[in-house]
Design a protein around this motif. Structure first.
Motif, mmCIF file in Angstrom:
data_model
loop_
_atom_site.group_PDB
_atom_site.id
_atom_site.type_symbol
_atom_site.label_atom_id
_atom_site.label_comp_id
_atom_site.label_asym_id
_atom_site.label_seq_id
_atom_site.Cartn_x
_atom_site.Cartn_y
_atom_site.Cartn_z
ATOM 1 N N ARG A 22 6.883 -45.237 5.858
ATOM 2 C CA ARG A 22 7.598 -43.953 5.725
ATOM 3 C C ARG A 22 8.430 -43.921 4.444
ATOM 4 O O ARG A 22 8.473 -42.909 3.741
ATOM 5 C CB ARG A 22 8.499 -43.711 6.939
ATOM 6 C CG ARG A 22 7.766 -43.199 8.130
ATOM 7 C CD ARG A 22 8.746 -42.733 9.226
ATOM 8 N NE ARG A 22 8.150 -43.038 10.504
ATOM 9 C CZ ARG A 22 8.400 -44.111 11.239
ATOM 10 N NH1 ARG A 22 9.288 -44.982 10.847
ATOM 11 N NH2 ARG A 22 7.793 -44.299 12.376
ATOM 12 N N ASP A 85 -1.734 -40.982 11.375
ATOM 13 C CA ASP A 85 -1.225 -39.630 11.140
ATOM 14 C C ASP A 85 -0.408 -39.585 9.839
ATOM 15 O O ASP A 85 -0.559 -38.662 9.030
ATOM 16 C CB ASP A 85 -0.380 -39.177 12.335
ATOM 17 C CG ASP A 85 0.052 -37.732 12.200
ATOM 18 O OD1 ASP A 85 -0.817 -36.873 11.935
ATOM 19 O OD2 ASP A 85 1.266 -37.450 12.347
ATOM 20 N N LEU A 86 0.445 -40.582 9.621
ATOM 21 C CA LEU A 86 1.226 -40.636 8.382
ATOM 22 C C LEU A 86 0.314 -40.728 7.160
ATOM 23 O O LEU A 86 0.525 -40.056 6.150
ATOM 24 C CB LEU A 86 2.178 -41.837 8.399
ATOM 25 C CG LEU A 86 3.401 -41.741 9.305
ATOM 26 C CD1 LEU A 86 4.063 -43.110 9.460
ATOM 27 C CD2 LEU A 86 4.391 -40.725 8.764
ATOM 28 N N ASP A 88 -2.888 -39.826 6.924
ATOM 29 C CA ASP A 88 -3.632 -38.579 6.794
ATOM 30 C C ASP A 88 -2.758 -37.515 6.131
ATOM 31 O O ASP A 88 -3.196 -36.796 5.233
ATOM 32 C CB ASP A 88 -4.099 -38.124 8.180
ATOM 33 C CG ASP A 88 -5.296 -37.207 8.116
ATOM 34 O OD1 ASP A 88 -6.167 -37.421 7.239
ATOM 35 O OD2 ASP A 88 -5.368 -36.274 8.934
ATOM 36 N N THR A 89 -1.496 -37.441 6.551
ATOM 37 C CA THR A 89 -0.564 -36.444 6.006
ATOM 38 C C THR A 89 -0.306 -36.680 4.525
ATOM 39 O O THR A 89 -0.358 -35.746 3.721
ATOM 40 C CB THR A 89 0.761 -36.461 6.798
ATOM 41 O OG1 THR A 89 0.471 -36.153 8.168
ATOM 42 C CG2 THR A 89 1.745 -35.447 6.253
ATOM 43 N N VAL A 90 -0.033 -37.934 4.116
ATOM 44 C CA VAL A 90 0.254 -38.196 2.704
ATOM 45 C C VAL A 90 -0.987 -37.953 1.851
ATOM 46 O O VAL A 90 -0.894 -37.486 0.718
ATOM 47 C CB VAL A 90 0.839 -39.608 2.475
ATOM 48 C CG1 VAL A 90 -0.205 -40.695 2.621
ATOM 49 C CG2 VAL A 90 1.499 -39.704 1.108
ATOM 50 N N LYS A 92 -3.264 -35.663 2.428
ATOM 51 C CA LYS A 92 -3.461 -34.214 2.284
ATOM 52 C C LYS A 92 -2.329 -33.530 1.524
ATOM 53 O O LYS A 92 -2.579 -32.653 0.704
ATOM 54 C CB LYS A 92 -3.612 -33.583 3.668
ATOM 55 C CG LYS A 92 -4.925 -33.956 4.331
ATOM 56 C CD LYS A 92 -5.044 -33.411 5.728
ATOM 57 C CE LYS A 92 -6.376 -33.824 6.334
ATOM 58 N NZ LYS A 92 -6.419 -33.625 7.768
ATOM 59 N N THR A 93 -1.075 -33.910 1.788
ATOM 60 C CA THR A 93 0.050 -33.190 1.187
ATOM 61 C C THR A 93 0.370 -33.643 -0.231
ATOM 62 O O THR A 93 0.767 -32.844 -1.060
ATOM 63 C CB THR A 93 1.324 -33.313 2.044
ATOM 64 O OG1 THR A 93 1.682 -34.692 2.151
ATOM 65 C CG2 THR A 93 1.122 -32.700 3.414
#
Length: 164
Positions: A22, A85-86, A88-90, A92-93
């Motif tokens: 994180r 999930d973390l 995947d998020t980084v 994409k974002t």
């Protein structure tokens, strides 16, 4: 935005390694960077392909493949939904390229090997916060890596960060 970097994250799915992940996402990773999630498995673990990759570690595993349960299990890992999930998020974002690599052996040595083999610009690891006695007896992975790695190392320590 500067040159894209290659950042390694030491991951064992502990609370502190998730905090390190994180922290790296929130404070270090920028668009175009490559994140390599580095797992170090016990040499006693026995996935089918361990002998093939015993010295060099697994090939780089793209996030899309790593998210598949059967791929993680091939390497003796149990996928962690929160970590996936973390990642995947980084991806994409922030547009970071995320891959995983698995090594077998002593985490201290293998994380330092990873710095060299993967030409990391930076490495982020969590600290378990061992007391003085345990640290002397067991040795601190983070302390060893900070002392011996040839790239900057960030140690994320203390209590796990609250989820966003």
């Amino acid at each position: 935005m500067g040159k894209a970097r290659t950042v390694g994250i030491g991951m064992d799915y502990s609370a502190t390694s998730k905090s390190a992940l994180r922290w790296a996402i929130d404070n270090l990773i920028e668009a175009g960077d490559q994140m390599i999630i580095i797992h170090v498995r016990s040499p006693k673990s026995d996935p089918t392909n361990k002998q093939l990759f015993a010295d060099t570690g697994s090939p780089l595993i793209p996030l899309e493949e790593f998210k598949e349960a059967n791929v993680s299990k091939q390497y003796g890992l149990t996928p962690d939904p929160e970590v996936l999930d973390l990642l995947d998020t980084v991806s994409k974002t922030k547009g970071a390229k995320v891959v995983a690599k698995i090594y077998w052996g002593d985490p201290r040595e293998k994380l330092c090997d990873a710095v060299e083999h993967l030409k990391l610009d930076s490495l982020v690891v969590g600290s378990r916060g061992l007391g003085i006695i345990k640290r002397v007896l067991l040795g601190s992975v983070s302390n060893y890596v900070v002392t011996n790695a040839t790239c900057p190392v960030t140690v994320v320590k203390g209590t796990p960060l609250p989820k966003p």
